[in-house]
Design a protein around this motif. Sequence first.
Motif, short mmCIF file in Angstrom:
data_model
loop_
_atom_site.label_atom_id
_atom_site.label_comp_id
_atom_site.label_asym_id
_atom_site.label_seq_id
_atom_site.Cartn_x
_atom_site.Cartn_y
_atom_site.Cartn_z
N ASP A 45 -16.44 43.55 -0.21
CA ASP A 45 -16.32 43.68 1.25
C ASP A 45 -16.17 42.34 1.97
O ASP A 45 -16.29 42.27 3.19
CB ASP A 45 -17.49 44.47 1.84
N SER A 60 -14.22 41.75 5.49
CA SER A 60 -13.98 43.07 6.07
C SER A 60 -14.62 43.22 7.44
O SER A 60 -14.39 44.21 8.12
CB SER A 60 -14.53 44.16 5.14
N ARG A 61 -15.40 42.21 7.84
CA ARG A 61 -16.13 42.24 9.11
C ARG A 61 -16.59 40.82 9.42
O ARG A 61 -16.64 39.97 8.52
CB ARG A 61 -17.35 43.16 8.99
N ASN A 112 -10.20 42.49 -1.45
CA ASN A 112 -9.86 42.18 -0.06
C ASN A 112 -9.15 40.85 0.13
O ASN A 112 -8.71 40.54 1.24
CB ASN A 112 -11.13 42.16 0.81
N VAL A 138 -9.86 43.22 11.91
CA VAL A 138 -9.95 43.92 10.62
C VAL A 138 -11.13 44.89 10.63
O VAL A 138 -11.02 46.03 10.15
CB VAL A 138 -10.09 42.89 9.48
N ASN A 166 -11.14 48.88 9.92
CA ASN A 166 -11.93 49.44 8.83
C ASN A 166 -12.88 50.52 9.33
O ASN A 166 -13.09 51.55 8.66
CB ASN A 166 -12.71 48.33 8.12
N MET A 193 -16.08 50.53 2.81
CA MET A 193 -15.07 50.12 1.83
C MET A 193 -14.85 51.18 0.76
O MET A 193 -13.72 51.40 0.33
CB MET A 193 -15.50 48.81 1.16
N TYR A 199 -10.10 49.40 1.32
CA TYR A 199 -10.21 47.99 1.63
C TYR A 199 -9.25 47.61 2.76
O TYR A 199 -8.45 48.43 3.23
CB TYR A 199 -9.92 47.16 0.38
N ASN A 200 -9.34 46.36 3.18
CA ASN A 200 -8.59 45.89 4.35
C ASN A 200 -7.13 46.33 4.37
O ASN A 200 -6.59 46.71 5.41
CB ASN A 200 -8.62 44.36 4.42
#
Length: 362
Positions: free
Chosen positions: A177, A180-181, A198, A264, A268, A298, A339-340
């Motif tokens: 992850d 992802s954030r 990712n 992103v 997600n 994810m 995932y992204n």
Amino acid sequence: MTKRAYNFNAGPAALPLEVLERAQKEFVDYQGNGMSIMEMSHRGAVYEAVHNEAQQRLLSLLGNPEGYKVLFLQGGASTQFAMLPLNLLGEGQVASYVATGSWADKAISEAKLIGEAHVAASSEAQDFMQIPALEDIQIPDNAAYLHVTSNETIGGIQYKEFPDTGNVPLIVDMSSDILSRPLDMSQFGMIYAGAQKNLGPSGVTVVVAREELLANSPKSIPTIMRYSTYLKNNSLYNTPPSFAIYMVNEVLKWIEEQGGLEGVARNNERKAALIYDAIDQSGGFYKGAAEVSSRSNMNITFRLSSEELDKAFAKASEQAGFVGLKGHRSVGGLRASIYNAVPYESCEALVEFMKDFQAKNS
């Protein structure tokens, strides 16, 4: 080009189509140099510029945290399971871990081969289907570090926030992850990730750490296993996975184009909400595997009412152009890894397939 598959593989996983198309254009001749980036010397100025740019771009996306360095290594997260205690576990100290599933357990097993390992908290009693409460994590006074796995791909659970470890470095395996954030890097001593979910293709592992954790590796361990070796040599001590690092740089550009980590993360969250809503609103036909408060954005794990129906779903989904929805062999069930780079449209298509399958099998 034929139609792109709906790729829900857990890793190696989907890459952004825009990145693949850019790389395709530069594959034979990188920026007029008459050769591929794969054919260039890693000591040359052209490759080194890409290498340095990828490091700088990654730090920029993480907010340019002061005192942190980026290393490009090989061997995946599995090699980090050994490198961590080899480099950071001093005499009279223990390596502390939170056990949340298969990947955390593998990290613990490697640490036990090297020194004393301590389990600070565990969700084994919950079949690793939730993250332990942060207040239940007990860190020994002589802990060299606390290690957590931010996202367990097999169970489909994810930390929503991280423990405050005080003066004990917090080390996080973010293989599934990372980026992802948004992250507040100041809370981490080190994060690391295999690229193949990712960040890019398999072959390169990224480490982002406070410089003091990297600088003083024991001289008693092999040179190639010392963080200090890579720090001193800008990750160019030996031949790096140059094409994979080039691809990481291109994926980082793509993340910038999505609005950075904030953009992103919004995408997600939309993707995950779409699929979780389909599970929760199915009247029990689909059942989420992970405890709700620990659900991963994810890896979405779910089941149907029987193993036979799970298998039928997996087979029908493959015939419909969906890839990678069968759950990990150790737990069974079903899993959608989003995932992204997995497009929102792929998640919409999956939800429509789920509704159609339910209508045909209720």
